[in-house]
Design an enzyme around this catalytic site. Structure first.
Site, mmCIF file in Angstrom:
data_model
loop_
_atom_site.group_PDB
_atom_site.id
_atom_site.type_symbol
_atom_site.label_atom_id
_atom_site.label_comp_id
_atom_site.label_asym_id
_atom_site.label_seq_id
_atom_site.Cartn_x
_atom_site.Cartn_y
_atom_site.Cartn_z
ATOM 1 N N GLN A 147 35.038 41.102 35.061
ATOM 2 C CA GLN A 147 35.601 39.792 35.367
ATOM 3 C C GLN A 147 34.575 38.901 36.062
ATOM 4 O O GLN A 147 33.869 39.337 36.976
ATOM 5 C CB GLN A 147 36.836 39.926 36.267
ATOM 6 C CG GLN A 147 37.619 38.637 36.452
ATOM 7 C CD GLN A 147 38.227 38.080 35.171
ATOM 8 O OE1 GLN A 147 38.429 38.799 34.204
ATOM 9 N NE2 GLN A 147 38.493 36.804 35.181
ATOM 10 N N LYS A 178 45.647 40.329 32.238
ATOM 11 C CA LYS A 178 44.973 41.086 31.176
ATOM 12 C C LYS A 178 45.490 42.522 31.120
ATOM 13 O O LYS A 178 45.762 43.057 30.043
ATOM 14 C CB LYS A 178 43.461 41.093 31.418
ATOM 15 C CG LYS A 178 42.800 39.737 31.216
ATOM 16 C CD LYS A 178 41.312 39.772 31.510
ATOM 17 C CE LYS A 178 40.692 38.417 31.296
ATOM 18 N NZ LYS A 178 39.233 38.385 31.533
ATOM 19 N N ASP A 225 34.364 40.747 25.599
ATOM 20 C CA ASP A 225 34.201 39.350 26.015
ATOM 21 C C ASP A 225 33.275 38.596 25.079
ATOM 22 O O ASP A 225 33.241 37.360 25.090
ATOM 23 C CB ASP A 225 33.603 39.297 27.430
ATOM 24 C CG ASP A 225 34.659 39.131 28.514
ATOM 25 O OD1 ASP A 225 34.439 39.623 29.623
ATOM 26 O OD2 ASP A 225 35.699 38.486 28.250
#
Ligand SMILES: Nc1nc2c(c(=O)[nH]1)N[C@@H](CN(C=O)c1ccc(C(=O)N[C@@H](CCC(=O)O)C(=O)O)cc1)CN2
Length: 300
Positions: A98, A54, A121
């Site tokens: 995460q 990422k 997200d």
């Protein structure tokens, strides 16, 4: 293999190319450089792989990447304090933590602490609610990427029967919402459903997102159906080497399906490309600009 292989790696590269071009344009015309903060708590090896990817892709797209690595024993309060700082930092337009988090930290409380406008997200209940009620918001990356993969094969999804195998908050539930929004007839099946093979065989589109390696066999698939495999299962071979396999028995499925995504090289790369897209969208919205056109660059 009779099925068309839907190449997620190639589509992700096309999307990333478009995101990079729009990011460059934003810098040139608005002096705006999107910034993504990625927070990793602990040292889960798979999470480290994904976070590295990422961060690399963020920089390659011309965005600012802010890395935050916290030790496994970080307290929930300390993590919430970091998120509060990122929420108010004007250089940060996207914030992600995460998953999975260490067991002592409540993920629902952590995700709820992220500013919904920076929730790239798309996991925040505000964004989940907006998706469920057909309002604009930020959409979870994996389901968003699955929809782009489906559009590689289906110009119009109206009236198709889609079966979503799995009901997680980050994939199954938002996936069902996105398919419904495209006028599919949607069935969500899960571990408590009876006769999974029969239910899956009804699908024109089968999305497998349960985290069980090769659960879906070839005879679970309607001939000609499109199969999207979201699984990312690491399994160890007898010789001790590890490999990544999906929730679908690929060879069996590819002999029956009309199209299928591979693992690796399917949904995974799209997850990251869509994260970049969400970061760009979030930065435009925070600047009061219209959403960018993120149609992936034409394929070869
Ligand atoms: N905060 C988040 N946490 C997690 C997410 C998420 O979307 N947000 N999703 C998954 C993991 N994930 C992203 O974080 C992810 C998984 C897999 C890949 C990927 O590109 N996989 C490659 C193979 C890479 C490998 O060797 O493992 C592929 O499938 O081709 C990208 C992102 C859970 N956590």
């Amino acid at each position: 293999m009779t099925a068309q292989r839907i190449d997620g790696k190639a589509l992700a590269a096309r999307l990333q190319e478009t995101v990079a071009a729009r990011t460059a344009g934003l810098g040139a015309t608005q002096g705006l450089r999107p910034g993504l903060a990625v927070v990793l708590v602990g040292s889960d090896p798979a999470s480290q792989v994904y976070v590295r990817s990422k961060r690399r892709r963020t920089a390659e797209a011309g965005m600012q990447s802010f890395a935050h690595e916290l030790p496994e024993d970080t307290g929930e309060a300390a993590l919430l304090e970091l998120i509060a700082r990122l929420n108010t930092d004007p250089a940060v337009h996207g914030v992600l933590v995460q998953l999975p988090l260490p067991a002592h930290i409540d993920p629902m409380r952590v995700l709820a602490a992220i500013d919904p406008a920076k929730d790239v997200d798309g996991f925040h209940v505000v964004n989940a609610g907006r998706l469920a009620t057909g309002q604009p918001g930020l959409v979870p990356c994996t389901p968003l990427g699955c929809m782009m993969l489906l559009r590689e094969r289906h110009a119009d999804l109206s009236g198709l029967h889609a079966v979503v195998l799995g009901r997680s908050n980050i994939v199954g539930k938002p996936m069902a919402q996105l398919l419904l929004a495209e006028n599919c007839t949607v069935t969500v099946v899960h571990s408590r459903s009876r006769d999974l093979p029969m239910l899956c065989r009804q699908a024109d589109i089968l999305v497998a997102a349960v985290g069980r390696p090769e659960l879906v066999r070839g005879d679970w698939i309607r001939p000609g159906a499109t199969v999207i495999d979201v699984g990312i299962n690491r399994v160890v071979r007898p010789d001790g080497t590890a490999r990544l396999i999906g929730d679908v028995a690929f060879d069996e499925a590819a002999a029956v399906a009309g199209a299928i995504t591979p693992v690796p090289g399917g949904v995974g790369p799209m997850t990251i490309a869509c994260l970049l897209a969400n970061t760009l969208i979030a930065s435009c919205r925070q600047a009061g600009l219209p959403d960018p056109d993120l149609t992936p660059a034409p394929g070869a």
